[in-house]
Design a protein around this motif. Structure first.
Motif, short mmCIF file in Angstrom:
data_model
loop_
_atom_site.label_atom_id
_atom_site.label_comp_id
_atom_site.label_asym_id
_atom_site.label_seq_id
_atom_site.Cartn_x
_atom_site.Cartn_y
_atom_site.Cartn_z
N ALA A 58 0.83 -1.11 -0.08
CA ALA A 58 -0.09 0.08 0.01
C ALA A 58 0.95 1.39 0.04
CB ALA A 58 -0.94 -0.01 1.23
N SER A 59 2.08 1.20 0.70
CA SER A 59 2.94 2.32 0.88
C SER A 59 3.55 2.94 -0.46
CB SER A 59 3.93 2.34 1.92
OG SER A 59 3.26 2.00 3.22
N VAL A 60 4.06 1.49 -1.24
CA VAL A 60 4.73 1.75 -2.44
C VAL A 60 3.61 2.17 -3.43
CG1 VAL A 60 5.97 0.39 -4.50
CG2 VAL A 60 6.67 0.22 -1.95
N ALA A 61 2.50 1.46 -3.63
CA ALA A 61 1.18 1.85 -4.37
C ALA A 61 0.90 3.38 -4.14
CB ALA A 61 0.14 1.18 -4.34
N MET A 62 0.99 3.89 -3.18
CA MET A 62 0.62 5.23 -3.01
C MET A 62 1.84 6.24 -3.31
SD MET A 62 0.04 7.16 0.69
CE MET A 62 1.62 7.16 1.20
N LEU A 63 3.04 5.95 -2.85
CA LEU A 63 4.15 6.81 -3.30
C LEU A 63 4.52 6.90 -4.65
CD1 LEU A 63 6.57 5.91 -0.44
CD2 LEU A 63 5.27 7.86 -0.61
N ALA A 64 4.27 5.65 -5.40
CA ALA A 64 4.35 5.53 -6.72
C ALA A 64 3.40 6.47 -7.74
CB ALA A 64 4.52 3.96 -7.25
N SER A 65 2.10 6.46 -7.03
CA SER A 65 1.10 7.28 -7.76
C SER A 65 1.14 8.80 -7.64
CB SER A 65 -0.37 6.63 -7.24
OG SER A 65 -0.31 5.12 -7.45
N LEU A 66 1.83 9.09 -6.60
CA LEU A 66 1.64 10.38 -5.91
C LEU A 66 2.06 11.61 -7.22
CD1 LEU A 66 0.89 12.16 -3.47
CD2 LEU A 66 3.08 11.97 -2.78
N VAL A 67 3.08 11.52 -7.79
CA VAL A 67 3.45 12.41 -8.75
C VAL A 67 2.57 12.49 -10.10
CG1 VAL A 67 5.38 13.20 -10.27
CG2 VAL A 67 5.84 12.61 -7.99
N PRO A 68 2.52 11.40 -10.35
CA PRO A 68 1.42 11.13 -11.63
C PRO A 68 0.08 11.64 -11.24
CG PRO A 68 2.61 9.27 -11.58
CD PRO A 68 2.92 9.88 -10.31
N GLY A 69 -0.34 11.19 -9.86
CA GLY A 69 -1.69 11.66 -9.43
C GLY A 69 -1.85 13.16 -9.41
N ILE A 70 -0.79 13.84 -9.09
CA ILE A 70 -1.07 15.42 -8.93
C ILE A 70 -0.94 15.78 -10.32
CG2 ILE A 70 0.57 17.32 -8.18
CD1 ILE A 70 1.57 15.92 -5.82
N ALA A 71 0.09 15.25 -11.10
CA ALA A 71 0.14 15.95 -12.75
C ALA A 71 -1.32 15.74 -13.36
CB ALA A 71 1.19 14.90 -13.54
N VAL A 72 -1.91 14.52 -13.34
CA VAL A 72 -3.25 14.33 -13.91
C VAL A 72 -4.20 15.30 -13.05
CG1 VAL A 72 -4.85 12.68 -14.48
CG2 VAL A 72 -2.58 11.94 -14.68
N ALA A 73 -4.14 15.34 -11.91
CA ALA A 73 -5.36 16.16 -11.27
C ALA A 73 -5.02 17.55 -11.70
CB ALA A 73 -5.16 15.91 -9.74
N TRP A 74 -3.88 17.97 -11.94
CA TRP A 74 -3.81 19.64 -12.20
C TRP A 74 -4.27 19.81 -13.63
CZ3 TRP A 74 -0.78 21.52 -16.14
CH2 TRP A 74 -0.66 22.78 -16.03
N LEU A 75 -3.96 18.81 -14.44
CA LEU A 75 -3.95 18.73 -16.08
C LEU A 75 -5.78 18.89 -16.19
CD1 LEU A 75 -2.77 18.75 -18.69
CD2 LEU A 75 -3.39 16.19 -18.74
#
Length: 229
Positions: A19-36
Motif C-alpha cells: 500500500a505504501s509503495v502503491a501510494m508513493l508511486a502514484s503521487l507525482v502522476p496523480g498530482i500531474a493528472v489532477a492539475w491537468l
C-alpha cells in the motif's frame, strides 16, 4: 497484535509495504493528472477523465486481467520488460502496481477537487509578476491544495489496503510474496479452523482502513477551512 502467526504477520507487513509503495508511486502522476484535468481544457479531456476513472467502474478482476494481458510474462509489454529484467506478474511489485491502478481514480479525484478550489486569480497574479508556470504551481497551487493532495494519497493507501480482485488476478495468492491481508483472509476462510485467524486479520484490516479514512476526512475538512478563511 498478540496471537498472530508468523504467516499472518507477514501478510500484514506485506500489505503495508504494498500500500505504501502503491501510494508513493502514484503521487507525482496523480498530482500531474489532477492539475491537468483541473486547469487545462484540451481535445480528448473527457476521454482522459474517463480512462482515469475506469478502474472504479470495471470489476476489479477485469482490471487485474487487463494488467496480466499487458504486463504478464507473455504480455505485449511484459515480455519486453522481462527481457530487461523487470517482472511484475506474480511478484509483490505487481501487487503494488495493481493497487496503484485501483487507487489512482480516488487519488486524482480528491486532488482535482482541491486544486479546483484554489482561486485561479492567485495563480494569475503570480504569473503576472513574472513567475514561470512551474514556480506558480510550486509556490501557489501546491501549498493551497496540499491538504486535499494528502487526503487523496491517504484514500489511495486505504484502497490499496483493501484491494483483492485485481491483485489476486494479476499476481495470484503466494504466501510471503503476494499474499496481502485480503488474500490471507480469503485463504483462511477456505481452510478448516481458519476462522479465528480470518477474524484477527479482518479486525486489523478494519482498524488500518478506518484510520486511513478518518485521516483523509480530517485533511479534507482542514482544506475546506483553510480555503474558506
Amino acid at each position: 497484535m498478540p496471537g498472530l502467526s508468523p504467516d499472518e504477520w507477514t501478510a500484514v507487513a506485506l500489505s503495508l509495504r504494498v500500500a505504501s509503495v502503491a501510494m508513493l508511486a502514484s503521487l507525482v502522476p496523480g498530482i500531474a493528472v489532477a492539475w491537468l484535468l483541473a486547469r487545462r481544457d484540451f481535445p480528448g479531456r473527457a476521454l482522459v477523465d474517463g480512462l482515469v476513472h475506469l478502474p472504479l467502474i470495471l470489476p476489479p478482476v477485469v482490471t487485474g486481467y487487463l494488467l496480466l494481458l499487458a504486463l504478464g510474462r507473455k504480455g505485449f509489454l511484459g515480455a519486453w520488460l522481462a527481457e530487461i529484467g523487470i517482472v511484475f506478474a506474480f511478484r509483490w511489485t505487481g501487487a503494488a502496481l495493481a493497487c496503484a491502478v485501483m487507487g489512482f481514480p480516488l487519488m486524482v479525484r480528491a486532488m482535482r477537487l482541491s486544486i479546483e478550489a484554489v482561486d485561479a486569480r492567485l495563480e494569475q497574479a503570480a504569473a503576472t509578476l513574472g513567475a514561470p508556470p512551474l514556480a506558480v504551481f510550486l509556490t501557489v497551487t501546491l501549498p493551497l491544495s496540499l491538504p486535499g493532495i494528502l487526503a487523496g494519497a491517504v484514500l489511495a493507501f486505504a484502497k490499496a489496503m483493501g484491494e483483492f480482485g485485481a491483485t489476486i488476478t494479476f499476481v495470484s495468492n503466494i504466501p510471503g510474496e503476494t499474499q496481502t491481508l485480503p488474500s490471507a483472509i480469503y485463504t483462511l476462510t477456505q481452510v478448516p479452523g481458519g476462522e479465528a485467524g480470518a477474524l484477527r486479520l479482518t479486525l486489523i484490516s478494519v482498524v488500518l482502513s478506518m484510520g486511513a479514512l478518518l485521516a483523509s476526512e480530517w485533511l479534507a475538512r482542514r482544506a475546506g477551512r483553510r480555503l474558506a478563511a
